[in-house]
Design a protein around this motif. Sequence first.
Motif, PDB file in Angstrom:
ATOM      1  N   UNK A 146     -16.121 -10.603  -3.628  1.00  0.00           N
ATOM      2  CA  UNK A 146     -15.669  -9.220  -3.746  1.00  0.00           C
ATOM      3  C   UNK A 146     -14.154  -9.140  -3.537  1.00  0.00           C
ATOM      4  N   UNK A 147     -13.479  -8.550  -4.495  1.00  0.00           N
ATOM      5  CA  UNK A 147     -12.044  -8.300  -4.374  1.00  0.00           C
ATOM      6  C   UNK A 147     -11.770  -6.843  -4.727  1.00  0.00           C
ATOM      7  N   UNK A 148     -10.881  -6.230  -3.971  1.00  0.00           N
ATOM      8  CA  UNK A 148     -10.492  -4.840  -4.221  1.00  0.00           C
ATOM      9  C   UNK A 148      -8.983  -4.761  -4.166  1.00  0.00           C
ATOM     10  N   UNK A 149      -8.390  -4.184  -5.201  1.00  0.00           N
ATOM     11  CA  UNK A 149      -6.942  -3.988  -5.173  1.00  0.00           C
ATOM     12  C   UNK A 149      -6.600  -2.565  -5.612  1.00  0.00           C
ATOM     13  N   UNK A 150      -5.463  -2.098  -5.108  1.00  0.00           N
ATOM     14  CA  UNK A 150      -4.966  -0.775  -5.457  1.00  0.00           C
ATOM     15  C   UNK A 150      -3.559  -0.927  -6.037  1.00  0.00           C
ATOM     16  N   UNK A 151      -3.327  -0.338  -7.187  1.00  0.00           N
ATOM     17  CA  UNK A 151      -1.991  -0.343  -7.773  1.00  0.00           C
ATOM     18  C   UNK A 151      -1.229   0.869  -7.255  1.00  0.00           C
ATOM     19  N   UNK A 152      -0.150   0.621  -6.526  1.00  0.00           N
ATOM     20  CA  UNK A 152       0.647   1.682  -5.922  1.00  0.00           C
ATOM     21  C   UNK A 152       2.089   1.588  -6.395  1.00  0.00           C
ATOM     22  N   UNK A 153       2.890   2.579  -6.021  1.00  0.00           N
ATOM     23  CA  UNK A 153       4.308   2.569  -6.376  1.00  0.00           C
ATOM     24  C   UNK A 153       5.042   1.404  -5.723  1.00  0.00           C
ATOM     25  N   UNK A 154       4.487   0.901  -4.630  1.00  0.00           N
ATOM     26  CA  UNK A 154       5.123  -0.206  -3.911  1.00  0.00           C
ATOM     27  C   UNK A 154       4.567  -1.572  -4.325  1.00  0.00           C
ATOM     28  N   UNK A 155       3.706  -1.577  -5.327  1.00  0.00           N
ATOM     29  CA  UNK A 155       3.124  -2.831  -5.782  1.00  0.00           C
ATOM     30  C   UNK A 155       1.610  -2.827  -5.642  1.00  0.00           C
ATOM     31  N   UNK A 156       1.003  -3.964  -5.871  1.00  0.00           N
ATOM     32  CA  UNK A 156      -0.448  -4.107  -5.803  1.00  0.00           C
ATOM     33  C   UNK A 156      -0.873  -4.444  -4.387  1.00  0.00           C
ATOM     34  N   UNK A 157      -1.784  -3.632  -3.844  1.00  0.00           N
ATOM     35  CA  UNK A 157      -2.310  -3.852  -2.502  1.00  0.00           C
ATOM     36  C   UNK A 157      -3.640  -4.589  -2.624  1.00  0.00           C
ATOM     37  N   UNK A 158      -3.721  -5.780  -2.067  1.00  0.00           N
ATOM     38  CA  UNK A 158      -4.949  -6.581  -2.114  1.00  0.00           C
ATOM     39  C   UNK A 158      -5.759  -6.286  -0.844  1.00  0.00           C
ATOM     40  N   UNK A 159      -6.561  -5.232  -0.902  1.00  0.00           N
ATOM     41  CA  UNK A 159      -7.273  -4.755   0.282  1.00  0.00           C
ATOM     42  C   UNK A 159      -8.400  -5.689   0.700  1.00  0.00           C
ATOM     43  N   UNK A 160      -9.081  -6.292  -0.274  1.00  0.00           N
ATOM     44  CA  UNK A 160     -10.146  -7.259  -0.007  1.00  0.00           C
ATOM     45  C   UNK A 160      -9.968  -8.411  -0.978  1.00  0.00           C
ATOM     46  N   UNK A 161     -10.084  -9.640  -0.474  1.00  0.00           N
ATOM     47  CA  UNK A 161      -9.782 -10.812  -1.294  1.00  0.00           C
ATOM     48  C   UNK A 161     -10.927 -11.816  -1.236  1.00  0.00           C
ATOM     49  N   UNK A 162     -11.706 -11.880  -2.290  1.00  0.00           N
ATOM     50  CA  UNK A 162     -12.752 -12.893  -2.492  1.00  0.00           C
ATOM     51  C   UNK A 162     -13.698 -13.016  -1.294  1.00  0.00           C
ATOM     52  N   UNK A 163     -14.229 -11.886  -0.902  1.00  0.00           N
ATOM     53  CA  UNK A 163     -15.114 -11.826   0.269  1.00  0.00           C
ATOM     54  C   UNK A 163     -16.567 -12.041  -0.138  1.00  0.00           C
ATOM     55  N   UNK A 164     -17.264 -12.896   0.592  1.00  0.00           N
ATOM     56  CA  UNK A 164     -18.697 -13.133   0.366  1.00  0.00           C
ATOM     57  C   UNK A 164     -19.442 -13.020   1.688  1.00  0.00           C
TER      58      UNK A 164
END
Length: 325
Positions: free
Chosen positions: A10-28
């Motif tokens: 599971x990966x979750x990212x948010x595209x913001x004005x300050x760049x891409x926020x990698x909130x969750x990275x390859x979680x199992x």
Amino acid sequence: MEPLLDVRDLSVRFDTDDGTVHAVDRLSFDLRPGEVLGVVGESGCGKSVTMMSILGLLPETATVSGTARFGGMDLLAARAPELRRVRGRQISVVFQEPMTSLNPVFTVGRQVGEVLQRHLGLSRAAARTRAIELLDLVHIPAAARRVDEYPHQLSGGMRQRVMIAMAIACDPKIVIADEPTTALDVTIQAGILDLMRELRERLQTAIVLITHNLGVVADLADRVVVMYAGRKVEEAPVHELFARPQHQYTIGLLDAIPRRGAGDANGRLREIPGRVPSLARVPEACAFAPRCPRADDPCVRALPRLVRFSPGHVAACVHPGREAA
């Protein structure tokens, strides 16, 4: 035992004005029937985002990848109508602050009853009767009177019990409890944890317990996932985690727990220096290295892989375990 919920990469990212926020990275991780899984970490490590992504409750700015299999369905690929049938009926949530989750203009009985009407098709009268039974089940005194009261008329502990009544109304297979005791005093916290333990034993509901409080985890969980900067850094049965922690972040969390005899010569508790890194700039290396007392060159060169230490116990640390005395 087959997992009730099986989450992979599971990966979750948010595209913001300050760049891409990698909130969750390859979680199992997985969740087994009737199990309490603790998900632990500091604020901003991705605990709540993980669970909200599984239920399709993130804003449209979120990009989610991976799989989350539940009952033959991949929740991450499911359409909105399919998720609405799952939410509240088979997977429910107890949020951190009930005063902002409960509607102030409706009675608590109306709000519990609405869950029953929507998912089980009960009439309004039948839903009210069942709401009284549920309020009584979660030990709200004088439930037949309280059912007609509004959230502001209840204490914080009773409002949280109302949230739990709503969560278990349809006998779900999974309850996600997101920091369910954070805003409550210690005595009321203990009562809420006792209630969750009782309901787990009585209803055999699996629980995902999201918290930053390892004391709560020790009291209720069977297994623990430790997250840091959006990644899983350790996972173990709860007794194994407390007895033989392997990741230096987990050790730091355990050493910071207030207890008799803890602290330095001046009685000050140990703390983890620094702060969680920005999720817009998480390195492809150990994100905890800048705060770790044992970090060296290999820690900042590459991302440590999860290594198995015993059955069910994995950690991603170049220097696992406590340093020899």
